[in-house]
Design a protein around this motif. Sequence first.
Motif, PDB file in Angstrom:
ATOM      1  N   ARG A 149      26.642 -16.712   9.229  1.00 17.32           N
ATOM      2  CA  ARG A 149      25.239 -17.096   9.444  1.00 17.32           C
ATOM      3  C   ARG A 149      24.921 -16.927  10.920  1.00 17.32           C
ATOM      4  NH1 ARG A 149      24.925 -22.836   6.094  1.00 17.32           N
ATOM      5  NH2 ARG A 149      25.939 -21.998   4.233  1.00 17.32           N
ATOM      6  N   GLY A 178      31.215 -26.921  16.647  1.00 18.57           N
ATOM      7  CA  GLY A 178      31.198 -27.199  15.210  1.00 18.57           C
ATOM      8  C   GLY A 178      30.260 -26.302  14.412  1.00 18.57           C
ATOM      9  N   ARG A 179      29.585 -25.391  15.089  1.00 18.81           N
ATOM     10  CA  ARG A 179      28.672 -24.475  14.382  1.00 18.81           C
ATOM     11  C   ARG A 179      28.982 -23.057  14.834  1.00 18.81           C
ATOM     12  NH1 ARG A 179      24.651 -25.563  11.222  1.00 18.81           N
ATOM     13  NH2 ARG A 179      24.542 -27.768  11.737  1.00 18.81           N
ATOM     14  N   PHE A 214      32.423 -18.778   9.705  1.00 18.80           N
ATOM     15  CA  PHE A 214      33.155 -20.018   9.433  1.00 18.80           C
ATOM     16  C   PHE A 214      33.693 -19.924   8.012  1.00 18.80           C
ATOM     17  CE2 PHE A 214      29.886 -21.857   6.688  1.00 18.80           C
ATOM     18  CZ  PHE A 214      28.772 -21.132   7.068  1.00 18.80           C
ATOM     19  N   GLN A 244      34.692 -21.582   4.257  1.00 20.45           N
ATOM     20  CA  GLN A 244      34.386 -22.652   3.302  1.00 20.45           C
ATOM     21  C   GLN A 244      35.404 -22.678   2.172  1.00 20.45           C
ATOM     22  OE1 GLN A 244      30.303 -22.087   1.986  1.00 20.45           O
ATOM     23  NE2 GLN A 244      29.556 -23.474   3.563  1.00 20.45           N
ATOM     24  N   ARG A 304      18.922 -31.035   1.115  1.00 21.37           N
ATOM     25  CA  ARG A 304      19.720 -29.813   1.208  1.00 21.37           C
ATOM     26  C   ARG A 304      18.837 -28.622   1.571  1.00 21.37           C
ATOM     27  NH1 ARG A 304      23.305 -29.309   2.406  1.00 21.37           N
ATOM     28  NH2 ARG A 304      24.455 -27.866   1.118  1.00 21.37           N
ATOM     29  N   GLY A 335      31.076 -31.401   4.387  1.00 26.72           N
ATOM     30  CA  GLY A 335      30.862 -30.618   3.183  1.00 26.72           C
ATOM     31  C   GLY A 335      29.601 -31.085   2.494  1.00 26.72           C
ATOM     32  N   ALA A 345      30.673 -27.183  -1.188  1.00 29.77           N
ATOM     33  CA  ALA A 345      31.433 -26.385  -0.211  1.00 29.77           C
ATOM     34  C   ALA A 345      31.829 -27.294   0.936  1.00 29.77           C
ATOM     35  CB  ALA A 345      30.586 -25.222   0.293  1.00 29.77           C
ATOM     36  N   ILE A 346      33.090 -27.179   1.329  1.00 33.20           N
ATOM     37  CA  ILE A 346      33.611 -27.950   2.464  1.00 33.20           C
ATOM     38  C   ILE A 346      33.835 -26.983   3.611  1.00 33.20           C
ATOM     39  CG2 ILE A 346      35.693 -29.135   3.304  1.00 33.20           C
ATOM     40  CD1 ILE A 346      35.975 -30.408   0.545  1.00 33.20           C
TER      41      ILE A 346
END
Length: 432
Positions: free
Chosen positions: A120, A127-128, A132, A134, A263, A288, A311-312
């Motif tokens: 993305r 942390g972003r 990444f 999942q 969400r 998650g 998703a974690i």
Amino acid sequence: MSEPKPVIQKVRGMQDFLPNDSEFVSAIEANARKTFSFYDFKEIRIPVLESSSLFKRAIGETTDIVEKEMFSLTDRGERELCMRPEGTAGVVRSYIENNLGVPQNQKQFDKLFYVGPMFRAERPQAGRYREFNQIGAEYFGDASPSADVEVIKLALSILGRNRIEKPVLKLNSIGCSNCRPGFQKKLIEYLNQKSGDLCKDCQRRMAKNPLRVLDCKTDAGALNDAPKSIDNLCAECRRHHQEVEGELRWARIEPTIDHRLVRGLDYYNRTVFEFYAPNKSGSQDALGAGGRYDYLVEMLGGRATPAVGFAIGLERVMNLMKEMGREPESMEVKRIGTYVAWLGLDTRKPAFQLVEKLRDAGIPSTMSLDEKKLDAQMKAAGRRGMRYCVIIGEDEIKKNKLNLKDLRSGAQMEISDNNLIDHIRSADEQPA
Ligand code: AMP
């Protein structure tokens, strides 16, 4: 000498996992895989590259992901492709394309999991990341509240097996196609009154996707008394939500109802949830998330099939574990790593054979392949994070004994070849 060549750097937001981190995430993954097998979920591997239209249709054209975060490209055949930003859409595409939902296949393929990288184009920060990983699960064909609870328990169990006990479970219900329009109408009326207090993004979202305004971190203050989806559920959705809460309590899981949890993706209905580390609630702190998506299979061209999943974020789990000073279970085997030091060419063969024997016994082991001073070998053992160093010299061979040094305590002892493995293994049970 030619000019030094310019160094090529990794693409912004992409990640290198160097050996320590690589091992850490592999251990988290291994624990997740074990948990999936206990819950009878089977692995599906899906491509990283998909048609852009898949995500446009599944996630929704007005979501941040599709509007501004997709890594898209056009191939030589002018096809619009995209690096997957999430896993669910691809799993559903595959589920339909491979007929996994037809009656003769359904029970075999109703519980699926995946592990892998997502992409993305967000602004990279702690942390972003733009790339990444999942760990995700999808449960098809069961519309009951128990299925929601089953996947929530599964996610909690994966976190627990990775020593993140009792994360906060935020829960909400966003209703269905029957009751959501009524809620949305009330919400728009409310937002119209507050529009002066909303950020630019939300003023735009208001018209296209009003539910997403509730998600906005900037506008929290203006949304305090916004209508709640839970107060506007139809009788069926209310019953579903109450049963989810009730069954979670059977499992001794206490959810925190969060009325602002909607969400970011369009495909959810009814149950939505997120997991946070205790005492953390920033958007970069979500470990998650997931929810029910009963319309997605049909929206993507399959037969109507209820489904629920989660998703974690693998890196989030790793970062939190490190913060807490914890290691995933399966990494601990490393604590008994044993370096075999040898002194003199005659000991090279027995050293070689001992390394093999230790490895066969499940003890990580290595040795120097060329002749080195003992000092250099001990240093190498330390740098490799080994717990023990076995020393084989000509003397030891004559006496038929080995010299074992515990690199953590510094203690040294003579030990017979026959007792070595049991001794090293028993150290694994001693506290670190
Ligand atoms: P989502 O697919 O947005 O619901 O995200 C599910 C989980 O994936 C989040 O709770 C995070 O743990 C993780 N995640 C999402 N986006 C990122 C990102 N850009 N970097 C790292 N982890 C992420």
